[in-house]
Enzyme design. Structure first.
Site, PDB file in Angstrom:
ATOM      1  N   ASP A 203      -5.921 -11.871 -15.305  1.00 40.42           N
ATOM      2  CA  ASP A 203      -7.074 -11.086 -15.733  1.00 40.42           C
ATOM      3  C   ASP A 203      -6.651  -9.897 -16.587  1.00 40.42           C
ATOM      4  O   ASP A 203      -5.746  -9.150 -16.209  1.00 40.42           O
ATOM      5  CB  ASP A 203      -7.840 -10.593 -14.500  1.00 40.42           C
ATOM      6  CG  ASP A 203      -9.015  -9.718 -14.853  1.00 40.42           C
ATOM      7  OD1 ASP A 203     -10.009 -10.246 -15.360  1.00 40.42           O
ATOM      8  OD2 ASP A 203      -8.928  -8.484 -14.643  1.00 40.42           O
ATOM      9  N   GLU A 258       9.920 -21.989 -11.032  1.00 36.22           N
ATOM     10  CA  GLU A 258      10.556 -22.320  -9.760  1.00 36.22           C
ATOM     11  C   GLU A 258       9.708 -23.306  -8.958  1.00 36.22           C
ATOM     12  O   GLU A 258      10.212 -24.003  -8.075  1.00 36.22           O
ATOM     13  CB  GLU A 258      10.764 -21.058  -8.918  1.00 36.22           C
ATOM     14  CG  GLU A 258      11.786 -20.080  -9.469  1.00 36.22           C
ATOM     15  CD  GLU A 258      11.930 -18.867  -8.559  1.00 36.22           C
ATOM     16  OE1 GLU A 258      11.668 -19.004  -7.335  1.00 36.22           O
ATOM     17  OE2 GLU A 258      12.278 -17.790  -9.056  1.00 36.22           O
TER      18      GLU A 258
END
Length: 534
Positions: A203, A258
């Protein structure tokens, strides 16, 4: 890259859920996480690839969840962490990806980090927010203005300093230049990744950093522009889109990698968003996508607007991937913004078809699959602080956040057994899911059919896009991928459009408006479309 080797998000369609207004299951007039879970079968039936859920984190709700007081907690109004885990597990069972908001530019003033930061100038979190001494005459450090009106600075008596806020005073600005702040934000991201979320919408991420020299923003000539607040009178050169932001996004991407194939989309709210969007998505070490406002606040839908917007993203995948919405929780609904005629049903089908023909990630805002109209919320019923502060020259956020109508014959159209937090639109019960499920020609069933077309089309999902030069009002896009070619014809005007002879109309019509195109006569009626496959 062949289609089979594409990451899941390449060309994916997301469905945005605003949880306060989706379904209330505990009878408090506010939607909740269990409400989303109960409706996942409906969402899956649309044929979208995933959902984006607007904030549900712990918050005082001064800005309805975008003022986060605990990044790793669910606000009780929405439920519990267990409710979220159940939602996530159920969504994955339907084959739906789950993307959630992350708010990195600011927190709530009730967040523990800010509570500590404001205590003194030398505590461990003293530099976690943006603090500045006053000018010699006591005025704020510079002329920066807040989005919702007024100066972007509020005096704090404890520290005898001003703190910065790009939005409400209750949303103090994080100092994301500080590596410790970055570490803390990444730790909260890891919390949700460990739970299994498939991506984040970041955001207002271009607001995450400020000019370290605190230079004044230059003025902007208001001539020809809509001015609703002082914020509109400045060129925001120094309180947003700073050059250091991409370095932080590289840290975000490294974390995401990851966890495998994860999606990250940047919200870039700016008068000149393209440079930041490209910078935030360039290469394979930054974000996967950027979120465009090209259509959200546009007062008209024109072929030139579509060409100009899509034309910025015609290169290779390495330049980044755009995401598109025509309506969302911050912007008035497009069927009301762009059309004032008698047949909004047909126009809603037109806009949904256009959205789903665009290159990148279309995002369908809840209710857009029903053709919901913008609601005129009276002043006494307003909840949005921006709307209240700027009445009557408001962005209309409340009118786009009204409850989803599920059942015409149930109290409050099936959203809640009690009075909802915002009123339903007077025409929305007749547009409810239950009504439209029974109508094979409804906007809902049309949207399902078109989503199935996109899902089965490599050209629409991941293909190249070219425009054919045609007269104003007519839009012709050609989407191609390997052996598949689609010609997408749209008449966005109020008059019949003649399709020029140089437009190749070979192929089979796979979707078109109820008022069909005259392919042989090369005529497209007003506000209609046709998709040809060859």
């Amino acid at each position: 890259m062949s289609q089979s080797k594409q990451p899941w998000w390449r060309g994916a369609v997301l469905y945005q859920v605003y949880p306060r207004s989706y379904l209330d299951t505990n009878g408090d007039g506010v939607g909740d996480l269990q409400g989303i879970t109960q409706k996942l079968d409906y969402i899956a039936s649309l044929g979208v690839d995933g959902i984006w859920i607007s904030p549900f984190f712990a918050s005082p709700m001064k800005d309805f969840g975008y003022d986060v007081s605990d990044y790793c907690a669910v606000d009780p109004i929405f439920g519990t962490l267990e409710d979220f885990d159940q939602l996530l597990d159920r969504a994955h069972g339907y084959g739906l990806k789950v993307v959630i908001d992350q708010v990195y530019a600011h927190t709530s003033d009730e967040h523990a980090w800010f509570t500590e930061s404001r205590q003194s100038r030398d505590n461990p979190k003293a530099d976690w927010y943006v603090w500045q001494d006053p000018n010699p005459d006591g005025t704020p450090p510079n002329n920066w203005q807040a989005v919702f009106g007024g100066a972007a600075w509020t005096w704090d008596a404890r520290r005898q300093q001003y703190f910065m806020h790009n939005f409400l005073p209750e949303q103090p600005q994080l100092n994301v230049h500080n590596p410790e702040v970055q570490d803390a934000l990444l730790a909260t991201a890891r919390f949700w990744l460990d739970r299994g979320v498939d991506g984040f919408r970041l955001d207002a991420i271009n607001f995450a950093m400020h000019d370290r020299n605190f230079r004044d923003n230059p003025p902007w000539d208001p001539a020809g522009r809509k001015i609703t607040r002082p914020f509109d009178l400045q060129r925001r050169l120094y309180n947003q889109s700073q050059p250091e932001v991409p370095e932080f996004l590289e840290r975000v991407r490294k974390l995401m990698d990851e966890y495998g194939d994860r999606y990250t989309v940047a919200e870039v709210a700016s008068d000149d968003p393209l440079p930041a969007m490209r910078a935030y998505t360039r290469g394979d070490d930054r974000l996967t996508a950027a979120y465009s406002f090209d259509f959200l606040y546009a007062q008209t839908l024109t072929a030139n607007r579509v060409r100009r917007s899509q034309g910025n993203w015609l290169g290779s995948a390495e330049e980044g991937c755009p995401s598109w919405e025509f309506s969302n929780h911050d912007a008035p609904r497009c069927v009301s913004r762009w059309y004032d005629g008698p047949d909004r049903i047909s126009f809603a089908k037109l806009t949904n078809a256009l959205l789903l023909c665009l290159r990148g990630n279309p995002i369908l805002y809840q209710g857009e699959e029903l053709g919901l109209t913008q609601v005129e919320v009276p002043f006494e019923a307003l909840q949005d602080p921006e709307a209240i502060a700027n009445w009557p020259r408001t962005l209309g956020r409340d009118g786009a956040r009204t409850p989803m109508p599920w059942d015409k014959n149930a109290p409050h159209a099936g959203f809640s057994p009690v009075k909802p937090w915002l009123p339903l639109g007077p025409d929305h019960p007749d547009l409810s899911v239950g009504v439209q499920e029974e109508d094979p020609d409804s906007v809902l069933n049309f949207t399902r059919k078109f989503l199935a077309i996109r899902r089965a089309s490599p050209a629409l999902q991941c293909g190249d896009l070219e425009f054919v030069d045609v007269p104003d009002g007519l839009l012709v896009m050609v989407r191609t991928c390997e052996e598949e070619m689609l010609t997408c014809l749209f008449n966005l005007g109020a008059e019949p459009a003649r399709i020029p002879e140089h437009v190749n109309l070979r192929g089979t019509v796979i979707s078109q408006s109820a008022r069909p195109a005259d392919i042989e006569g090369r005529t497209l009626p007003p506000y209609t479309f046709a998709i040809l496959k060859r």
